[in-house]
Design a protein around this motif. Structure first.
Motif, PDB file in Angstrom:
ATOM      1  N   ILE A  80      27.117 -24.078  46.220  1.00 19.64           N
ATOM      2  CA  ILE A  80      25.731 -24.400  46.618  1.00 19.64           C
ATOM      3  C   ILE A  80      25.688 -25.759  47.333  1.00 19.64           C
ATOM      4  N   ARG A  87      28.943 -21.674  42.919  1.00 27.28           N
ATOM      5  CA  ARG A  87      30.227 -22.348  43.137  1.00 27.28           C
ATOM      6  C   ARG A  87      30.218 -23.181  44.412  1.00 27.28           C
ATOM      7  N   ARG A 141      40.377 -19.639  46.776  1.00 22.75           N
ATOM      8  CA  ARG A 141      40.068 -18.768  47.914  1.00 22.75           C
ATOM      9  C   ARG A 141      39.810 -19.624  49.166  1.00 22.75           C
TER      10      ARG A 141
HETATM   11  O1   DC Z   1      28.553 -17.839  37.672  1.00 22.98           O
HETATM   12  P1   DC Z   1      29.036 -16.418  37.417  1.00 22.98           P
HETATM   13  O2   DC Z   1      30.102 -16.317  36.397  1.00 22.98           O
HETATM   14  O3   DC Z   1      27.902 -15.470  37.149  1.00 22.98           O
HETATM   15  O4   DC Z   1      29.679 -15.946  38.833  1.00 22.98           O
HETATM   16  C1   DC Z   1      30.388 -14.747  38.948  1.00 22.98           C
HETATM   17  C2   DC Z   1      31.411 -14.883  40.070  1.00 22.98           C
HETATM   18  O5   DC Z   1      30.741 -14.963  41.323  1.00 22.98           O
HETATM   19  C3   DC Z   1      32.295 -16.130  40.000  1.00 22.98           C
HETATM   20  O6   DC Z   1      33.532 -15.865  39.364  1.00 22.98           O
HETATM   21  C4   DC Z   1      32.521 -16.517  41.438  1.00 22.98           C
HETATM   22  C5   DC Z   1      31.406 -15.864  42.196  1.00 22.98           C
HETATM   23  N1   DC Z   1      30.442 -16.815  42.752  1.00 22.98           N
HETATM   24  C6   DC Z   1      30.742 -17.394  43.966  1.00 22.98           C
HETATM   25  O7   DC Z   1      31.824 -17.179  44.498  1.00 22.98           O
HETATM   26  N2   DC Z   1      29.848 -18.213  44.560  1.00 22.98           N
HETATM   27  C7   DC Z   1      28.672 -18.486  43.988  1.00 22.98           C
HETATM   28  N3   DC Z   1      27.800 -19.298  44.604  1.00 22.98           N
HETATM   29  C8   DC Z   1      28.362 -17.937  42.720  1.00 22.98           C
HETATM   30  C9   DC Z   1      29.274 -17.111  42.110  1.00 22.98           C
END
Ligand code: DC
Length: 232
Positions: A137, A135, A192
């Motif tokens: 990167i 989310r 958030r």
């Molecule tokens: O991509 P995913 O559904 O496997 O991710 C699970 C949760 O992890 C997603 O709802 C938010 C969190 N997440 C995050 O906050 N930051 C990231 N880089 C990857 C995932």
């Protein structure tokens, strides 16, 4: 800026909401370029799953951060599939449940948990060629990545994709239930305070609503090669 922030090789950052197809696409890109694939969502999922096993509530920020710091994450490609092994245990399958997905989103809200995983993610990105998806990167983990992609798709299409995936795993839910859960998770991930889901200013935006994962992946591979990526 810590030195470890800039990857040594070519890094591809892929961000987007749940079920935008980024995991499928990231795997195809990593396979084609023969790069490592780091699924950062699986790290938040692992923290949520292991917390539950140890009886740690998903709101207990300090204990969750300690747990996150104690974990050793290994990402590998074996028997035709990408795996995540945490403290020696293959968690690739157990972390894929809906409950763990919701838990991951809840633990990911907490700044101390994010701080604990950030250094690990940057460390894991120190490879010759790597694809990371998540989310934050492109915005936080690797702000200097030479290629950033933000993948999106219409909510109704993402809900259909997730629904099909759940049916395949024998989980009965209506499309509208799945859609409500996705919308709630997107809201939690985007609203958030720390590292919310957001497109980096210099990310390439890809709407995958009407595209196959293969088409999206080949676009990303072409962009990466244009920008100097060398096959691994
Ligand atoms: O991509 P995913 O559904 O496997 O991710 C699970 C949760 O992890 C997603 O709802 C938010 C969190 N997440 C995050 O906050 N930051 C990231 N880089 C990857 C995932």
């Amino acid at each position: 800026m810590p030195e470890s922030q800039t990857p040594t090789g070519f890094a591809i950052a892929i961000d987007g909401p749940a079920s935008s197809g980024k995991g499928t696409v990231a795997r195809l890109v990593a396979k084609e370029l023969r790069y490592a694939y780091i699924d950062t969502g699986s790290m938040y999922r692992s923290v949520a799953l292991l917390a539950r096993r140890h009886g740690i509530p998903w709101e207990d920020e300090e204990t969750l951060a300690e747990l996150a710091e104690s974990l050793d994450f290994r990402f590998s490609f074996r028997d035709g599939a990408f795996k995540v092994v945490v403290n020696g245990e293959d968690l690739s399958q157990p972390i894929r449940t809906e409950v763990v997905g919701q838990g991951a989103s809840s633990v990911a809200v907490q700044p101390m948990v994010r701080a604990a995983l950030l250094g690990v993610q940057r460390g894991l990105a120190q490879r010759e060629g790597v694809v990371l998806d998540g989310r934050d990167i492109g915005t936080v983990v690797l702000p200097d990545a030479p290629l950033k992609v933000f993948m999106d798709a219409k909510l109704v299409v993402r809900a259909q994709r997730r629904h099909t995936e759940l049916i395949g795993r024998g989980i009965e839910k209506t499309v509208s239930q799945v859609q409500q859960e996705l919308a709630a998770r997107d809201h939690q991930d985007s609203s958030r305070a720390t590292a919310p889901l957001k497109q980096a200013a210099d990310a390439v935006y890809l709407d995958t609503t009407a595209l196959t994962p293969e088409t999206v992946a080949w676009n990303i591979v072409a962009l990466a090669r244009e920008r100097g990526a060398i096959d691994g």
